[in-house]
Design a protein around this motif. Sequence first.
Motif, short mmCIF file in Angstrom:
data_model
loop_
_atom_site.label_atom_id
_atom_site.label_comp_id
_atom_site.label_asym_id
_atom_site.label_seq_id
_atom_site.Cartn_x
_atom_site.Cartn_y
_atom_site.Cartn_z
N LEU A 1 -14.13 78.82 -8.62
CA LEU A 1 -14.61 79.80 -7.66
C LEU A 1 -13.40 80.49 -7.04
O LEU A 1 -12.41 79.82 -6.73
N ILE A 2 -13.48 81.80 -6.87
CA ILE A 2 -12.45 82.55 -6.18
C ILE A 2 -13.10 83.14 -4.94
O ILE A 2 -13.82 84.14 -5.01
N ALA A 3 -12.90 82.48 -3.80
CA ALA A 3 -13.46 82.93 -2.53
C ALA A 3 -12.35 83.64 -1.77
O ALA A 3 -11.23 83.13 -1.66
N TYR A 4 -12.65 84.81 -1.24
CA TYR A 4 -11.61 85.58 -0.57
C TYR A 4 -12.18 86.38 0.60
O TYR A 4 -13.35 86.74 0.61
N PHE A 5 -11.31 86.65 1.56
CA PHE A 5 -11.61 87.55 2.66
C PHE A 5 -10.61 88.69 2.57
O PHE A 5 -9.41 88.45 2.42
N SER A 6 -11.10 89.92 2.67
CA SER A 6 -10.21 91.07 2.58
C SER A 6 -10.73 92.19 3.47
O SER A 6 -11.90 92.54 3.39
N LEU A 7 -9.86 92.71 4.31
CA LEU A 7 -10.24 93.86 5.14
C LEU A 7 -9.72 95.15 4.52
O LEU A 7 -10.47 96.09 4.32
N SER A 8 -8.46 95.18 4.17
CA SER A 8 -7.84 96.41 3.64
C SER A 8 -8.03 96.57 2.14
O SER A 8 -7.81 97.64 1.60
N GLY A 9 -8.40 95.49 1.46
CA GLY A 9 -8.56 95.54 0.01
C GLY A 9 -7.44 94.86 -0.75
O GLY A 9 -7.55 94.62 -1.95
N GLU B 1 -15.58 82.57 -10.85
CA GLU B 1 -16.62 83.36 -10.19
C GLU B 1 -16.09 83.88 -8.85
O GLU B 1 -15.51 83.13 -8.07
N LEU B 2 -16.32 85.16 -8.57
CA LEU B 2 -15.86 85.77 -7.31
C LEU B 2 -16.89 85.58 -6.20
O LEU B 2 -18.09 85.67 -6.44
N PHE B 3 -16.39 85.34 -4.99
CA PHE B 3 -17.24 85.26 -3.80
C PHE B 3 -16.46 85.86 -2.64
O PHE B 3 -15.37 85.39 -2.31
N GLU B 4 -17.01 86.92 -2.03
CA GLU B 4 -16.35 87.53 -0.89
C GLU B 4 -16.86 86.90 0.40
O GLU B 4 -18.06 86.83 0.65
N ILE B 5 -15.93 86.44 1.21
CA ILE B 5 -16.24 85.87 2.53
C ILE B 5 -16.42 87.06 3.47
O ILE B 5 -15.46 87.79 3.75
N ARG B 6 -17.67 87.25 3.93
CA ARG B 6 -17.96 88.41 4.78
C ARG B 6 -18.63 87.96 6.07
O ARG B 6 -19.70 87.35 6.03
N ASP C 1 -15.07 72.72 -9.34
CA ASP C 1 -14.01 71.71 -9.17
C ASP C 1 -12.78 72.32 -8.51
O ASP C 1 -12.07 71.67 -7.77
N VAL C 2 -12.53 73.59 -8.85
CA VAL C 2 -11.35 74.31 -8.36
C VAL C 2 -11.84 75.51 -7.56
O VAL C 2 -12.67 76.29 -8.04
N VAL C 3 -11.32 75.64 -6.33
CA VAL C 3 -11.69 76.76 -5.47
C VAL C 3 -10.43 77.47 -5.01
O VAL C 3 -9.62 76.91 -4.27
N PHE C 4 -10.25 78.68 -5.50
CA PHE C 4 -9.18 79.55 -5.00
C PHE C 4 -9.67 80.11 -3.67
O PHE C 4 -10.83 80.54 -3.56
N VAL C 5 -8.81 80.10 -2.66
CA VAL C 5 -9.18 80.63 -1.35
C VAL C 5 -8.12 81.66 -0.96
O VAL C 5 -6.95 81.33 -0.81
N GLY C 6 -8.57 82.92 -0.83
CA GLY C 6 -7.64 84.00 -0.55
C GLY C 6 -7.89 84.67 0.78
O GLY C 6 -9.04 84.80 1.22
N PHE C 7 -6.82 85.11 1.41
CA PHE C 7 -6.91 85.67 2.75
C PHE C 7 -5.62 86.41 3.08
O PHE C 7 -4.56 86.11 2.53
N PRO C 8 -5.70 87.36 4.01
CA PRO C 8 -4.48 87.95 4.56
C PRO C 8 -3.98 87.09 5.71
O PRO C 8 -4.75 86.32 6.30
N ASN C 9 -2.70 87.22 6.02
CA ASN C 9 -2.16 86.61 7.23
C ASN C 9 -2.62 87.49 8.39
O ASN C 9 -2.26 88.66 8.46
N TRP C 10 -3.42 86.91 9.27
CA TRP C 10 -3.88 87.64 10.46
C TRP C 10 -3.36 86.92 11.68
O TRP C 10 -3.72 85.77 11.92
N VAL C 11 -2.51 87.56 12.41
CA VAL C 11 -1.98 87.04 13.67
C VAL C 11 -1.38 85.64 13.45
O VAL C 11 -1.56 84.74 14.26
#
Length: 159
Positions: free
Chosen positions: A2-10, A26-31, A70-80
Amino acid sequence: MLIAYFSLSGNTRLIARDIQRMTGGELFEIRPVRRYGPDFDTAVEQARQELREQARPKLKETISDMSRYDVVFVGFPNWVGTMPMPVFSFLEQHDFREKTIVPFCTHGTSGPANTINDLKALPLHATVRDALSVYRNDVRDAEGRVRAWLKDLGYLKED
């Protein structure tokens, strides 16, 4: 995977899509239910307020069956200086016991800051692999770095 990510700017979304294409995951957007904005300054102030309050914003969707991965990629920007609070919400709402978490972070000049350490400090009972960190101006040209990182970790799908 799973590739779960949060993105504001893209930016984080672009890296997540590269990972999806190169792994077949599989993509999953954290919204969050409540959107950030309408402009960058307002979004940053909202992020600062959530950090001060240690808020856990409600999410629009969750993963109904995390046992499929079994494997979860977690993506995010550095916020504050840390992960966005919706990422904390996502991580705390799911069971990661006996899973492998693979973090990736996009950032400005402050680098990943505390993002990875803050993720590792959560009681997720998961293995956390080496993170990928990409400067915001390098995101569009990061495909080679993403490929090399995935290959080193053993997640690169054979073409």
